[in-house]
Design an enzyme around this catalytic site. Structure first.
Site, PDB file in Angstrom:
ATOM      1  N   SER A 289      71.262 -33.368  79.838  1.00  0.00           N
ATOM      2  CA  SER A 289      71.589 -34.347  78.799  1.00  0.00           C
ATOM      3  C   SER A 289      72.708 -33.872  77.876  1.00  0.00           C
ATOM      4  O   SER A 289      73.267 -34.656  77.119  1.00  0.00           O
ATOM      5  CB  SER A 289      70.338 -34.670  77.999  1.00  0.00           C
ATOM      6  OG  SER A 289      69.783 -33.478  77.503  1.00  0.00           O
ATOM      7  N   HIS A 531      85.634  -1.362  22.316  1.00  0.00           N
ATOM      8  CA  HIS A 531      85.581  -0.371  21.235  1.00  0.00           C
ATOM      9  C   HIS A 531      85.955   1.034  21.706  1.00  0.00           C
ATOM     10  O   HIS A 531      86.214   1.914  20.899  1.00  0.00           O
ATOM     11  CB  HIS A 531      84.203  -0.374  20.556  1.00  0.00           C
ATOM     12  CG  HIS A 531      83.133   0.366  21.298  1.00  0.00           C
ATOM     13  ND1 HIS A 531      82.148  -0.263  22.030  1.00  0.00           N
ATOM     14  CD2 HIS A 531      82.899   1.691  21.430  1.00  0.00           C
ATOM     15  CE1 HIS A 531      81.350   0.665  22.562  1.00  0.00           C
ATOM     16  NE2 HIS A 531      81.779   1.840  22.217  1.00  0.00           N
ATOM     17  N   ASP A 580      82.932  -7.356  22.437  1.00  0.00           N
ATOM     18  CA  ASP A 580      83.325  -5.975  22.703  1.00  0.00           C
ATOM     19  C   ASP A 580      83.532  -5.787  24.205  1.00  0.00           C
ATOM     20  O   ASP A 580      82.713  -5.212  24.904  1.00  0.00           O
ATOM     21  CB  ASP A 580      82.204  -5.054  22.172  1.00  0.00           C
ATOM     22  CG  ASP A 580      82.508  -3.589  22.361  1.00  0.00           C
ATOM     23  OD1 ASP A 580      83.683  -3.269  22.672  1.00  0.00           O
ATOM     24  OD2 ASP A 580      81.579  -2.781  22.207  1.00  0.00           O
ATOM     25  N   SER A 701      78.950   3.784  26.908  1.00  0.00           N
ATOM     26  CA  SER A 701      79.531   2.481  26.560  1.00  0.00           C
ATOM     27  C   SER A 701      80.523   2.022  27.618  1.00  0.00           C
ATOM     28  O   SER A 701      81.238   2.838  28.198  1.00  0.00           O
ATOM     29  CB  SER A 701      80.306   2.579  25.242  1.00  0.00           C
ATOM     30  OG  SER A 701      79.429   2.731  24.179  1.00  0.00           O
TER      31      SER A 701
END
Ligand SMILES: *[C@@H]1O[C@H](CO)[C@@H](O)[C@H](O)[C@H]1NC(C)=O
Ligand SMILES: *[C@@H]1O[C@H](CO)[C@@H](O)[C@H](O)[C@H]1NC(C)=O
Ligand SMILES: *[C@@H]1O[C@H](CO)[C@@H](O)[C@H](O)[C@H]1NC(C)=O
Ligand SMILES: *[C@@H]1O[C@H](CO)[C@@H](O)[C@H](O)[C@H]1NC(C)=O
Length: 778
Positions: A289, A531, A580, A701
């Site tokens: 098919s 910073h 910051d 930081s």
């Protein structure tokens, strides 16, 4: 025989008839039946409102396919076969009643059955294409997912199932998809929720889900699908792509890239190594098919997917099969050519033929999967090295339900047993099933075979083979493959630079102790805190040191324009750290390898893939995905390159968290803490819950605050400031040389604050648009 021969005059045509009946049946019916003694099927097979196509005219064995215009589907939903007695297989309604005339029916979308902690409208039994469903949550609940959904012409709602969540559960609340009933628990640890679909709809995904200790739901998302609904190419591209990217990234994190020559990058032709870590098995249905034409499209689709997969920097071996009543192996994973996509494709060109299956044109998926299993067996027997680390992905294309050979699920079980696919080895096997053809695809059977993994989809159905080809063309866009973000080696023996390959150090040339941290977010950009540059503002006096020790000059620095540490001096706030955040552009792009990689930046296409979100996801979706708990487990990296643990306090827990900011002597006189801790900040630190949390030190930081999702890392914040410095006294452990982090005095509740990347999106987008691709904000 060349087709143009057909065009010569009528004198010749009788001679050609016996050979070319497939062309002539439409032109001259009487002659055909004279020459062809097998009975042909009746031609009265119209469909009201649609069209009919036939795989082999009105001959015995031919498949009749009804098609309908967009927004409608053939009823009954079945292919018909011309049987040996010269009649078409009868049409039956879902309840088994005989139907005499096929017709095109309008698509409908399933109704929403339930929606907890909110309301929706309209309430109907089913919905027409184009209609909308609207959702709203009660006060105190947040809506995740789409507030409005539209019924699309493919019989599915667009957007994602909405849910109202108060963030209080262990797992996020689970959406109830349209057409489904849910029963069982809530969203506490261990709760179990079961789904059932309305009568006439098939369940796709997992029927039962459990809230796991990781705070995620087991299994795959559930949906209830009408048998006639189908997926659009773009949805498949997104969802299949997201899942497959995951398979490929898991594998590629296992390979060693240190030998890369300059200029070589991810997203290129694969680096081949002796050991292979991923086997991809491609299986194309060649049953009757499918038709030759569609089989050719299957073949082309497989070629596309081979090219796409091969564009990852991963060692892959391919296997290719066609199958009907029996499978035919085209390429074996153990062949020499199996790791060269071009040669695999060449082999397919040469050996993969629709005709090879002759008269044996059933659909035997079980035998096809058994062949994959046999291949695995013999491959392992021949070469045991790396077998346990080898992952396997099976991609199965089929046009219809398996109609012989027994349940394919047994073959899947055998493969799972053989590969030892248990809880902790789920990653080692992925089975994708693509149902193709707008009819006769059995959702239940496909769903049973396909893998079920959290946040992923493994079973799809498209309207026709062309759509499949389109979907594969869309998938794994090589532009997005470059620079897979947020990947790390989490092995216990991995070096810190392998564990956090995005983590960089910033150093000031003259004052070496002046240092900060940062994160690599692309080849050329580093994210850090503004910073850091307060006392040494001259950018060229700084350099970036990558995780692997390479030092790089900085071309340019962009501080957030609203960052101004002295902005509130007049109000008695001596230092103010809103905005910051800074971007550093490196002098030249870095080369990514095992020890140098970017972290994922939320709201980018890279993060979207890592989070396995659909292509339509927005920045808001990322935020609710990453920060959806009251206390979100997150990490940052210490001066000694250790991962430290914190919990970001969101929602109801945030006010208490930020209220402690005034512990800092700088802010002891501040009456209103929101003046200091603005909406830009994320907050962490020990709360009444008493969970021990780390605090960050001076010098850390600018480093990343990140969340892990299924072994991928996404940055959510930049370390800005805190109320307590555990490294203040700089005491070193004499054995390890590591800084001893002190604990705060009794009664003190240290707090750390981070700039949230979700609150500086405009700025990030503005500066990074050329380097990263962003997804819409809302
Ligand atoms: C859903 O479709 C409607 C109409 O086409 C469109 O306006 C809306 O944006 C879509 N929603 C989603 C979530 O894709
Ligand atoms: C991780 O690192 C360890 C130690 O260097 C190495 O042996 C291992 O192969 C790496 N694993 C991956 C997945 O890269
Ligand atoms: C296909 O069918 C024909 C006629 O029915 C038969 O002669 C032939 O042997 C069959 N071929 C195969 C491969 O089964
Ligand atoms: C505190 O400050 C914030 C930010 O400036 C402001 O929106 C809020 O109204 C203030 N609250 C009080 C109680 O004054």
């Amino acid at each position: 025989m060349k087709p143009q021969r057909m065009l010569i005059g009528p004198r010749d045509s009788t001679m050609l008839l016996s050979l070319c009946t497939f062309i002539l049946w439409a032109a001259d019916t009487t002659q055909e039946s004279l020459l062809d003694s097998t009975p042909s099927c009746p031609r009265e097979v119209s469909i009201k409102g649609g069209t009919v196509s036939l795989s082999d005219g009105y001959h015995q064995g031919s498949t009749l396919i009804y098609s309908c215009p967009d927004g409608s589907y053939p009823y009954p939903v079945q292919n018909r076969i011309c049987q040996s007695d010269g009649s078409w297989t009868p049409m039956r309604s879902p309840s088994g009643r005989r139907v005499t005339q096929a017709l095109c029916r309008d698509m409908r979308c399933p109704p929403q059955q339930a929606f907890e902690n909110g309301f929706f409208s309209p309430r109907q039994n089913s919905h027409a294409v184009g209609s909308a469903l609207n959702f709203e949550c009660f006060d105190g609940y947040q809506l995740r997912g789409s507030a409005q959904r539209h019924c699309q012409p493919n019989g599915l709602w667009n957007g994602t199932s909405p849910v109202c969540d108060d963030g209080a559960g262990h797992c996020p609340s689970l959406a109830i998809p349209p057409g489904a009933h849910a029963s069982g628990g809530h969203n506490h640890l261990g709760d179990r929720i079961s789904f059932q679909c309305l009568k006439g709809l098939d369940l796709v995904g997992s029927s039962q889900r459990v809230c796991t200790p990781e705070g995620e739901w087991s299994g795959a998302d559930t949906s209830c699908r009408a048998p006639y609904s189908y997926d659009r190419a773009e949805d498949i591209g997104a969802e299949f792509g997201a899942s497959l990217t995951n398979v490929l990234s898991v594998v590629s994190s296992g390979s060693d890239h240190s030998g890369l020559p300059q200029g070589q990058s991810l997203g290129r032709k694969l680096i081949l190594s002796k050991e292979s870590f991923l086997h991809v098995y491609l299986l194309a249905d060649a049953s009757h098919s499918v038709t030759k034409k569609n089989f050719e499209i299957f073949k082309q689709s497989l070629k596309i997917i081979i090219h796409r997969i091969a564009s990852f920097e991963v060692s892959i071996r391919f296997a290719v099969f066609s199958y009907a009543s029996q499978p035919k192996m085209i390429v074996d994973t153990f062949d020499d050519i199996a790791e060269d996509p071009d040669l695999v494709i060449e082999e397919m060109e040469e050996k993969m033929k629709y005709e090879d299956h002759g008269n044996a044109t059933g659909t035997n998926i079980q035998a096809a999967l058994r062949a994959v299993y046999d291949m695995m067996l013999s491959h392992r027997a021949a070469d045991e090295t790396h077998w346990d680390q080898t992952r396997h992905a099976i991609i199965l294309l089929t046009d219809g339900k398996s109609n012989m050979g027994g349940s394919p699920k047994n073959a899947v079980n055998t493969i799972e047993d053989f590969l030892d696919v248990k809880e902790n080895r789920q990653d080692y096997l992925d089975i994708y099933v693509f149902g193709v053809g707008n009819l006769d695809v059995d959702w239940d059977a496909m769903n049973e075979l396909a893998s079920k993994k959290a946040g992923e989809r493994h079973v799809f159905k498209v309207a026709d083979p062309q759509e499949l080809k389109k979907a594969f063309e869309d998938v794994l866009d090589p532009r997005d493959l470059q620079d897979l973000c947020g990947m790390a080696n989490n092995s216990a023996s991995a070096m810190p630079d392998q564990k956090q390959p995005w983590h960089v150090t910033l150093q000031q040339n003259t004052q070496k102790e002046r240092s900060c941290r940062g994160s690599l977010i692309s080849r050329t950009w580093v994210l850090t805190a503004a910073h850091c540059f307060r006392y040494f503002n001259y950018t060229p006096s700084w350099k970036v040191i990558l995780a692997d020790g390479i030092e790089l000059p900085i071309k340019r620095r962009i501080d957030h324009e609203l960052y101004n540490v002295q902005a509130k001096v007049d109000q008695g706030i001596k230092e103010f750290y809103d905005y910051d955040i800074s971007l550093l552009e490196l002098d030249m792009p870095v080369q990514f390898a095992g020890k140098t990689r970017p972290i994922c930046l939320p709201c980018t296409t890279g993060a979207n893939k890592a989070l396995k979100k659909p292509e339509t996801a927005t920045c808001k979706d990322h935020e609710s995905d990453l920060l959806s708990f009251e206390r979100v487990p997150a990490q940052f990296i210490s001066l000694d390159n250790e991962r430290m643990n914190v919990q970001i306090k969101t929602k109801k827990s945030r006010p208490t968290c930020i209220s402690e900011a005034i512990q800092h002597e700088l802010y002891s006189k501040v009456a209103n803490v929101s003046e200091v801790v603005t909406d830009r900040f994320l907050c962490s630190g020990k709360d009444e819950n008493g969970v021990v949390e780390d605090a960050s030190c001076k010098g850390e930081s600018g480093g990343s605050l990140f969340v892990e999702k299924r072994a991928r890392y996404v940055q959510v914040g930049v370390i800005s400031w805190g109320t307590f410095d555990p490294c203040k006294n700089k005491i070193k452990d004499t054995d390890t040389g590591h800084t001893i982090r002190e604990t705060p005095k009794l009664g003190r509740k240290p707090r750390d604050f981070y700039i949230s990347l979700f609150r500086v999106q405009d700025w990030l987008r503005h500066h990074l648009a050329g380097s990263l691709r962003f997804i819409p904000q809302q």
